[in-house]
Design an enzyme around this catalytic site. Sequence first.
Site, mmCIF file in Angstrom:
data_model
loop_
_atom_site.group_PDB
_atom_site.id
_atom_site.type_symbol
_atom_site.label_atom_id
_atom_site.label_comp_id
_atom_site.label_asym_id
_atom_site.label_seq_id
_atom_site.Cartn_x
_atom_site.Cartn_y
_atom_site.Cartn_z
ATOM 1 N N LYS A 79 55.782 39.434 31.524
ATOM 2 C CA LYS A 79 55.622 38.155 30.827
ATOM 3 C C LYS A 79 56.448 38.126 29.545
ATOM 4 C CE LYS A 79 52.031 36.646 33.425
ATOM 5 N NZ LYS A 79 50.966 35.924 33.891
ATOM 6 N N LYS B 292 55.577 37.566 43.780
ATOM 7 C CA LYS B 292 54.176 37.178 43.962
ATOM 8 C C LYS B 292 53.981 35.660 43.867
ATOM 9 C CE LYS B 292 50.863 37.277 40.759
ATOM 10 N NZ LYS B 292 49.750 37.534 39.847
ATOM 11 N N LYS C 51 50.389 31.347 39.756
ATOM 12 C CA LYS C 51 50.208 29.990 39.251
ATOM 13 C C LYS C 51 51.062 29.675 38.026
ATOM 14 C CE LYS C 51 45.512 31.146 37.933
ATOM 15 N NZ LYS C 51 45.544 31.994 36.744
HETATM 16 P P1 ATP Z 1 49.271 33.992 36.233
HETATM 17 O O1 ATP Z 1 50.405 33.549 37.096
HETATM 18 O O2 ATP Z 1 48.865 33.007 35.189
HETATM 19 O O3 ATP Z 1 49.412 35.390 35.737
HETATM 20 P P2 ATP Z 1 47.782 34.489 38.602
HETATM 21 O O4 ATP Z 1 48.097 33.450 39.611
HETATM 22 O O5 ATP Z 1 48.323 35.837 38.799
HETATM 23 O O6 ATP Z 1 48.035 33.959 37.161
HETATM 24 P P3 ATP Z 1 45.207 35.288 37.669
HETATM 25 O O7 ATP Z 1 44.278 34.430 36.946
HETATM 26 O O8 ATP Z 1 45.961 36.304 36.910
HETATM 27 O O9 ATP Z 1 46.237 34.467 38.539
HETATM 28 O O10 ATP Z 1 44.492 35.999 38.856
HETATM 29 C C1 ATP Z 1 43.228 35.751 39.376
HETATM 30 C C2 ATP Z 1 43.005 36.734 40.479
HETATM 31 O O11 ATP Z 1 43.820 36.379 41.597
HETATM 32 C C3 ATP Z 1 43.394 38.175 40.120
HETATM 33 O O12 ATP Z 1 42.431 39.080 40.606
HETATM 34 C C4 ATP Z 1 44.711 38.376 40.789
HETATM 35 O O13 ATP Z 1 44.939 39.720 41.112
HETATM 36 C C5 ATP Z 1 44.563 37.504 42.032
HETATM 37 N N1 ATP Z 1 45.856 37.041 42.494
HETATM 38 C C6 ATP Z 1 46.739 36.313 41.798
HETATM 39 N N2 ATP Z 1 47.843 36.058 42.519
HETATM 40 C C7 ATP Z 1 47.639 36.656 43.725
HETATM 41 C C8 ATP Z 1 48.434 36.764 44.920
HETATM 42 N N3 ATP Z 1 49.634 36.213 44.995
HETATM 43 N N4 ATP Z 1 47.922 37.446 45.960
HETATM 44 C C9 ATP Z 1 46.687 38.009 45.890
HETATM 45 N N5 ATP Z 1 45.902 37.951 44.790
HETATM 46 C C10 ATP Z 1 46.357 37.287 43.715
#
Ligand code: ATP
Length: 328
Positions: A112, A195, A198
């Site tokens: 980040k 990945k 969001k």
């Molecule tokens: P950001 O992009 O803001 O970092 P994020 O989409 O990774 O957010 P988080 O709030 O960090 O979302 O994650 C919530 C949960 O969803 C965490 O346990 C994370 O590991 C899981 N997660 C996020 N993206 C994925 C993905 N692509 N596949 C599987 N699990 C995911």
Amino acid sequence: MSERILTGIKPTGQLTLGNYIGVLRNLAKMSERGECIFFIADLHALTLPIEPETLRQNSIDLASFYLAAGLDPNKVTLFLQSSVSEHAELNAILQNYLYFGELSRMTQFKDKSSKMNESAIGLGLFAYPVLMASDIVLYDTDIVPVGEDQIQHVEITRDLVNRFNNRYGKVLKMPKYEVRKVGARIMSLSDPTVKMSKSDPKGDIFLKDDMKTVRKKIMSAVTDTGSEVKYDPENKPGISNLLTIYAAMSDKSIEEAEKDFVGKRYGEFKTAVADVVIKELEPFQQRYQEIVNNKSYEKVLKDGANKAKAIAKETLKRVHDAVGLLNI
Ligand code: ATP
Ligand code: LTN
């Protein structure tokens, strides 16, 4: 005694199919297994710039999505991190037991911050794992279900627990992470080497997308050369990602999923992936909409915060005693 299971999600943006498969979808089952504490990591959402109105909306959305995932509010504790001030209080203490070097090596921080101008990187982003460790140990957590990207943060929490307990005796409970076998890392549909995330919404399926859009996104997902539907993340990242989505959404192993598509073409395969996703997402979305409309999340969050606070207060007192802060 039953296990205590805790996890949090940041209200930073529109939830994706990655969040759903990686975490949300499994929570209802978890609640049959142990005592569940789920929260909205709204303080963590502030570690990157976010508009106040967006944060408010996202928090309501996330609460509603948690409930739409089939959580029974009588069984699980659901709350906003910021409603239980003990998270921030414990953070102020534990920040002294994680060190600059190890925090600098966290992958999420490196990812980040590398996209930012150095003068805009907040201390909160750097210290993110301290608050996350506080979230976890505050409830004497046994199990932390997360996607793959969060393993490192649970591991640093374990290092902290070791360090703290070596110094003060057995004060903090040692947590373990748990990652699901299929679907711990759903990749972007437009670039299956990154990945689905969001905060980087290219190639995402959002949980709020209408079903026509979901189908369109899956049908136009990047695939690979060749014509065989086979799991091979290295050489066939696109097909492997779609197979993972299919397997996870139909509760099958990757091998079983592969068998369903022997001799089938990519087009037919993609249609089947879209079908399983839509079959589950459509009723999920309807439940979500009902919850948003009748605001049933409000009482759930309030009750949840009260329940959480009762546990958190005890742990914080124990930590105060251990380090020599007077509990007056
Ligand atoms: P950001 O992009 O803001 O970092 P994020 O989409 O990774 O957010 P988080 O709030 O960090 O979302 O994650 C919530 C949960 O969803 C965490 O346990 C994370 O590991 C899981 N997660 C996020 N993206 C994925 C993905 N692509 N596949 C599987 N699990 C995911
Ligand atoms: N860092 C996590 C969100 C999170 C969390 C937690 C997860 C904050 N505190 C405690 C599990 C336990 C994320 O980005 N998904």
